[in-house]
Enzyme design. Structure first.
Site, mmCIF file in Angstrom:
data_model
loop_
_atom_site.group_PDB
_atom_site.id
_atom_site.type_symbol
_atom_site.label_atom_id
_atom_site.label_comp_id
_atom_site.label_asym_id
_atom_site.label_seq_id
_atom_site.Cartn_x
_atom_site.Cartn_y
_atom_site.Cartn_z
ATOM 1 N N ASN A 151 -49.684 -8.424 -35.073
ATOM 2 C CA ASN A 151 -48.770 -8.367 -35.129
ATOM 3 C C ASN A 151 -47.861 -9.341 -34.142
ATOM 4 O O ASN A 151 -48.187 -8.347 -32.954
ATOM 5 C CB ASN A 151 -47.854 -6.462 -35.475
ATOM 6 C CG ASN A 151 -46.432 -7.279 -35.956
ATOM 7 O OD1 ASN A 151 -45.566 -8.438 -35.234
ATOM 8 N ND2 ASN A 151 -46.354 -5.874 -35.833
ATOM 9 N N ASP A 169 -33.354 6.458 -28.943
ATOM 10 C CA ASP A 169 -34.821 7.279 -29.895
ATOM 11 C C ASP A 169 -34.262 8.484 -30.084
ATOM 12 O O ASP A 169 -33.582 9.181 -29.252
ATOM 13 C CB ASP A 169 -35.369 7.475 -28.777
ATOM 14 C CG ASP A 169 -36.570 7.766 -29.055
ATOM 15 O OD1 ASP A 169 -36.348 8.831 -30.001
ATOM 16 O OD2 ASP A 169 -37.612 7.375 -28.680
ATOM 17 N N ARG A 198 -49.091 -10.191 -39.975
ATOM 18 C CA ARG A 198 -47.817 -9.811 -40.614
ATOM 19 C C ARG A 198 -46.820 -10.895 -39.677
ATOM 20 O O ARG A 198 -46.472 -11.622 -38.938
ATOM 21 C CB ARG A 198 -47.366 -8.823 -40.049
ATOM 22 C CG ARG A 198 -45.876 -8.652 -40.141
ATOM 23 C CD ARG A 198 -44.740 -7.418 -38.903
ATOM 24 N NE ARG A 198 -43.344 -6.590 -39.428
ATOM 25 C CZ ARG A 198 -43.170 -6.508 -38.484
ATOM 26 N NH1 ARG A 198 -42.753 -6.422 -37.467
ATOM 27 N NH2 ARG A 198 -41.278 -6.397 -39.019
ATOM 28 N N HIS A 257 -37.166 3.032 -45.336
ATOM 29 C CA HIS A 257 -37.931 3.597 -43.950
ATOM 30 C C HIS A 257 -36.755 3.530 -42.810
ATOM 31 O O HIS A 257 -36.013 2.240 -42.696
ATOM 32 C CB HIS A 257 -38.529 2.069 -44.151
ATOM 33 C CG HIS A 257 -39.635 0.953 -42.466
ATOM 34 N ND1 HIS A 257 -40.699 1.535 -43.303
ATOM 35 C CD2 HIS A 257 -38.713 1.103 -41.397
ATOM 36 C CE1 HIS A 257 -41.139 0.444 -41.823
ATOM 37 N NE2 HIS A 257 -39.887 0.863 -40.796
ATOM 38 N N ARG A 277 -29.667 -1.122 -33.524
ATOM 39 C CA ARG A 277 -28.843 -2.396 -34.498
ATOM 40 C C ARG A 277 -27.350 -1.662 -34.849
ATOM 41 O O ARG A 277 -27.333 -0.537 -34.938
ATOM 42 C CB ARG A 277 -29.765 -3.307 -35.609
ATOM 43 C CG ARG A 277 -31.132 -3.771 -34.990
ATOM 44 C CD ARG A 277 -31.458 -4.421 -36.770
ATOM 45 N NE ARG A 277 -32.338 -5.459 -35.878
ATOM 46 C CZ ARG A 277 -34.156 -5.087 -36.023
ATOM 47 N NH1 ARG A 277 -33.994 -3.926 -36.836
ATOM 48 N NH2 ARG A 277 -34.683 -5.750 -35.962
ATOM 49 N N HIS A 321 -38.890 -4.653 -43.956
ATOM 50 C CA HIS A 321 -40.446 -4.332 -43.878
ATOM 51 C C HIS A 321 -40.545 -3.897 -45.328
ATOM 52 O O HIS A 321 -41.273 -2.820 -45.850
ATOM 53 C CB HIS A 321 -38.977 -3.070 -44.301
ATOM 54 C CG HIS A 321 -38.697 -2.741 -42.762
ATOM 55 N ND1 HIS A 321 -37.324 -2.064 -42.072
ATOM 56 C CD2 HIS A 321 -39.994 -2.718 -41.399
ATOM 57 C CE1 HIS A 321 -36.921 -2.083 -40.801
ATOM 58 N NE2 HIS A 321 -38.136 -2.464 -40.559
ATOM 59 N N ARG A 353 -35.087 11.354 -30.971
ATOM 60 C CA ARG A 353 -35.173 12.415 -30.631
ATOM 61 C C ARG A 353 -34.400 12.406 -29.138
ATOM 62 O O ARG A 353 -34.054 13.743 -28.773
ATOM 63 C CB ARG A 353 -36.714 11.982 -30.118
ATOM 64 C CG ARG A 353 -38.183 12.637 -30.733
ATOM 65 C CD ARG A 353 -39.283 12.229 -30.477
ATOM 66 N NE ARG A 353 -39.857 10.987 -29.854
ATOM 67 C CZ ARG A 353 -40.658 10.024 -29.725
ATOM 68 N NH1 ARG A 353 -42.063 10.687 -30.092
ATOM 69 N NH2 ARG A 353 -40.686 8.461 -29.688
ATOM 70 N N GLU A 384 -48.786 0.271 -43.160
ATOM 71 C CA GLU A 384 -47.890 -1.140 -42.605
ATOM 72 C C GLU A 384 -49.619 -1.874 -42.162
ATOM 73 O O GLU A 384 -49.725 -3.846 -43.271
ATOM 74 C CB GLU A 384 -47.416 -2.289 -41.826
ATOM 75 C CG GLU A 384 -45.330 -1.452 -42.662
ATOM 76 C CD GLU A 384 -45.225 -1.621 -41.653
ATOM 77 O OE1 GLU A 384 -43.943 -0.623 -40.437
ATOM 78 O OE2 GLU A 384 -43.528 -2.703 -41.664
ATOM 79 N N GLY A 395 -36.017 -0.183 -36.677
ATOM 80 C CA GLY A 395 -35.639 -0.653 -37.362
ATOM 81 C C GLY A 395 -35.518 0.449 -38.639
ATOM 82 O O GLY A 395 -36.347 1.236 -39.034
ATOM 83 N N GLY A 433 -37.224 4.320 -38.868
ATOM 84 C CA GLY A 433 -37.656 4.207 -37.685
ATOM 85 C C GLY A 433 -36.301 3.164 -36.654
ATOM 86 O O GLY A 433 -35.380 3.378 -36.766
ATOM 87 N N GLY A 437 -40.936 6.454 -38.528
ATOM 88 C CA GLY A 437 -41.195 6.685 -37.490
ATOM 89 C C GLY A 437 -40.569 8.444 -37.593
ATOM 90 O O GLY A 437 -40.740 9.416 -37.590
ATOM 91 N N ASN A 442 -40.571 11.787 -39.544
ATOM 92 C CA ASN A 442 -40.648 12.962 -38.205
ATOM 93 C C ASN A 442 -39.706 13.730 -38.015
ATOM 94 O O ASN A 442 -39.520 14.659 -37.638
ATOM 95 C CB ASN A 442 -41.384 12.337 -36.856
ATOM 96 C CG ASN A 442 -43.005 12.132 -36.806
ATOM 97 O OD1 ASN A 442 -43.841 13.100 -36.887
ATOM 98 N ND2 ASN A 442 -42.911 10.630 -36.805
ATOM 99 N N LYS A 501 -50.413 -7.093 -31.119
ATOM 100 C CA LYS A 501 -50.498 -6.214 -31.487
ATOM 101 C C LYS A 501 -51.867 -5.695 -32.766
ATOM 102 O O LYS A 501 -51.216 -7.142 -33.358
ATOM 103 C CB LYS A 501 -49.808 -5.187 -31.969
ATOM 104 C CG LYS A 501 -48.692 -4.016 -31.711
ATOM 105 C CD LYS A 501 -48.015 -2.562 -32.712
ATOM 106 C CE LYS A 501 -46.746 -2.795 -32.267
ATOM 107 N NZ LYS A 501 -46.022 -2.252 -33.332
#
Ligand code: AMP
Length: 412
Positions: free
Chosen positions: A8, A283, A91, A208, A241, A180, A285, A399, A212, A210, A343, A347, A15
């Site tokens: 990626n 985030d 990707r 999905h 976003r 995605h 969290r 992915e 994004g 996360g 994510g 979670n 990555k």
């Protein structure tokens, strides 16, 4: 047995994961970041969840990054020879109307990815740089392009066309492409395998969520509609976003705040969503923590106010998530299962509970105790209540594995 890499490439990062196939065993993963001239970059390798190599060196471009990754693979004795790597899957964020499947990369494919740069100005140039770096350093290896948009190419025109002048579509490619796709397809397939049901005749809504985030209506295993649009800015509010809004906000705010178009688009992509509405963080969290702190009886006024803003950011997002789920339920004429992934979807028990509570009218009902049970983390789990009419599942996405599987299929 062969080793396949999933890559990626971002504008300043690369990555990767290397998998042993067909065992689907993760051999190593890693990241090269801050790829740019005249600065110190950083890269690391992980094996078995542990960092096994961690260095700061200058990495002026992606070719150097690819060379470092391959040198690291040799240094860590992961391969005796780089010939053991038989394919690299890349990707690609934007495949436009051209690609409804993964393809082996050739000059024509690269030209189309380049042609689509105006639709993905940050991502597609980085992908090309990553592909060309691998072509240079590993000239005999097959490179495969796996598009985020490919799965969404089955949308019928009435679901992807905007209500704009038709020439914007025919002459300028303006339409919904989604994103995605690899993740939505992956979790829908895992659902089918898990409940031992063909996706033919099955209706699922994949969420999905996360940093994004997008939601897709998957009927008979195919995408019928999705929330992201021409770009990933569309849909519902995400980490940074905004999601969709009246487009006139742009011209209005340009005048009100004396902002340039590019700065407004940047703010909609990078300063909105959780970050913009809460004023705290992108985030989830951090937002959940602030709500917990601000809900305590001895919370200060400032903590209470911050908690209010964080709750508001979530409420706006949850409302809009439910709008989409409700509309996809109607579009498909019902729904067998709602699937949470990525994510936050995997979670955050908080998000799942708040969203599912709002979907009670559809017959969605979850087992709240199970939803809050930490031992389900990372596991495929049916969190539905016994009397739910629509099932709710958590299915961890992967992915990279999906990219590697696509690559293997084409390398063969
Ligand atoms: P992704 O873009 O899929 O990597 O997801 C990133 C988002 O997942 C961030 O907003 C994280 O806060 C969120 N996330 C990751 N782990 C957790 C967790 N344990 N609880 C809540 N959110 C999490």
């Amino acid at each position: 047995m062969s080793k396949i890499m999933a890559v990626n490439a971002g504008s300043s990062s690369l990555k990767f994961q290397l998998l042993e196939m067909p065992e689907e065993k993760l051999i190593c993963s890693g990241l090269v970041e801050r790829i740019q001239p005249n600065c110190m970059s950083h890269y690391f390798f992980k094996m078995d969840g542990k960092v096994v190599l961690d260095r700061e060196v200058p990495v002026p471009n992606h070719a150097v990054a690819v060379q470092l990754v391959l040198d690291g693979i040799k240094e860590l004795n992961i391969v005796a020879s780089l010939d053991e790597i038989s394919g690299v899957g890349h990707r690609i964020v934007q495949g436009g109307p051209y690609f409804s499947d993964s393809v082996i990369i050739n000059e024509d494919v690269k030209n189309k990815i380049k042609e689509l740069i105006p639709l993905a100005p940050l991502h597609n140039p980085a992908h090309i740089t990553g592909i060309e770096a691998f072509e240079e350093v590993l000239p005999n290896v097959v490179n495969v392009a796996v598009f985020d948009t490919a799965f969404h190419q089955t949308m019928p025109i009435e679901n992807f066309l905007y209500g704009t002048p038709y020439e914007w579509y025919t002459e300028n490619k303006v339409r919904k492409y989604g994103a995605h796709g690899t993740s939505h397809a992956y979790v829908a397939n895992v659902y089918g395998e898990t409940v031992n049901k063909s996706l033919e005749g099955t209706k699922v809504i994949t969420c999905h969520i996360g940093n994004g985030a997008s939601i897709t209506a998957v009927k008979d295993g195919k995408c019928l509609d999705t929330t992201m649009g021409l770009t990933p800015l569309d849909g519902f509010p995400m980490g940074t976003r905004s999601g969709h809004m009246d487009p006139t906000v742009i011209s209005y705010i340009a005048g009100e705040r004396n902002m340039e178009l590019k700065d407004i688009i940047n703010a909609l992509n990078k300063e909105s969503g959780y970050k913009g509405m809460s004023g705290l963080s992108h985030d989830s969290r951090d937002l959940e923590k602030a709500i917990e702190v601000g809900s305590k009886p001895d919370a200060t006024d400032a903590e209470k106010e911050l908690a209010r803003r964080c709750r508001l950011a979530f409420d706006v997002q949850f409302k809009r998530i439910c709008d989409y789920i409700g509309s996809y339920y109607v579009l498909m004429g019902g729904c067998d299962a709602i699937i949470f992934t990525a994510g936050i979807g995997e979670n955050s028990a908080y998000l799942r509970e708040k969203v599912c509570d709002r979907l009670a009218a559809l017959g969605v009902k979850i087992n709240k105790e199970l939803n809050n049970d930490n031992s389900i983390r990372g596991k495929i789990t049916n969190i539905s209540a016994d009397d739910a009419k629509v099932q709710t599942w958590i299915i961890p996405t992967n992915e990279e594995l999906a990219i590697v599987r696509e690559t293997v299929a084409l390398v063969k």
